[in-house]
Design a protein around this motif. Structure first.
Motif, PDB file in Angstrom:
ATOM      1  N   GLU A  41       0.839  -1.182   0.000  1.00  0.00           N
ATOM      2  CA  GLU A  41       0.000   0.000   0.000  1.00  0.00           C
ATOM      3  C   GLU A  41       0.886   1.247   0.000  1.00  0.00           C
ATOM      4  N   ALA A  42       0.478   2.232  -0.771  1.00  0.00           N
ATOM      5  CA  ALA A  42       1.138   3.542  -0.787  1.00  0.00           C
ATOM      6  C   ALA A  42       0.338   4.475   0.114  1.00  0.00           C
ATOM      7  N   CYS A  43       0.991   5.527   0.607  1.00  0.00           N
ATOM      8  CA  CYS A  43       0.280   6.473   1.454  1.00  0.00           C
ATOM      9  C   CYS A  43       0.922   7.850   1.360  1.00  0.00           C
ATOM     10  N   GLY A  44       0.152   8.860   1.709  1.00  0.00           N
ATOM     11  CA  GLY A  44       0.673  10.211   1.681  1.00  0.00           C
ATOM     12  C   GLY A  44      -0.392  11.231   2.028  1.00  0.00           C
ATOM     13  N   VAL A  45      -0.020  12.484   1.826  1.00  0.00           N
ATOM     14  CA  VAL A  45      -0.863  13.621   2.193  1.00  0.00           C
ATOM     15  C   VAL A  45      -0.821  14.631   1.053  1.00  0.00           C
TER      16      VAL A  45
END
Length: 138
Positions: free
Chosen positions: A23-27
């Motif tokens: 899974e990728a994640c960020g803001v």
């Protein structure tokens, strides 16, 4: 409703494909009080997992200090699902701690790291209650 630029959508999808099968994640930060996503900030999934994401605590601290310095807030908190639909899991819901943020999920379950169809949906998550919202791409 989430209104977001096409280049920001493209950046989230590219990050999701790049990190697949994890899974990728960020803001995506924006000016405080504007509800306008502007600055794409990909983060590292400290869990390195295909079924779970976790922001590194030091990275998160740096991110919030940087946003404070720029009078920004997390307008969008995004992550990908690699094998399931773009709907928040129980874990996603329990970790949602920004009541003003749009929680965007990108599902790469159909094409993985390849070009092709993806699913992108946005939610508000407040006190464990999930509400899907329309997304307008401009």
């Amino acid at each position: 409703m989430l209104t977001i630029r096409q280049d920001l959508v493209d950046s989230m999808v590219a990050h999701a494909r790049q990190d697949h099968p994890d899974e990728a994640c960020g803001v995506i930060a924006g000016p405080a009080g504007s509800d306008r996503p502007e600055r794409f900030i990909p983060m590292v999934n400290a869990a390195r997992s295909p079924t779970f994401y976790e922001f590194d605590s030091l990275d998160l601290l740096r991110l919030y200090r940087d946003m404070d310095d720029n009078d920004e807030v997390p307008v969008v908190v995004y992550h990908s699902h690699t094998a399931t639909e773009a709907y928040p899991s129980r874990t996603d819901i329990s970790y949602a701690s920004e009541p003003e943020a749009h929680y965007v999920l990108v599902s790469t379950r159909e094409t993985g790291s390849e070009d092709g169809p993806y699913e992108l949906r946005s939610y508000r998550i407040v006190d464990g209650v999930v509400t899907e919202e329309p997304v307008t791409v401009v």
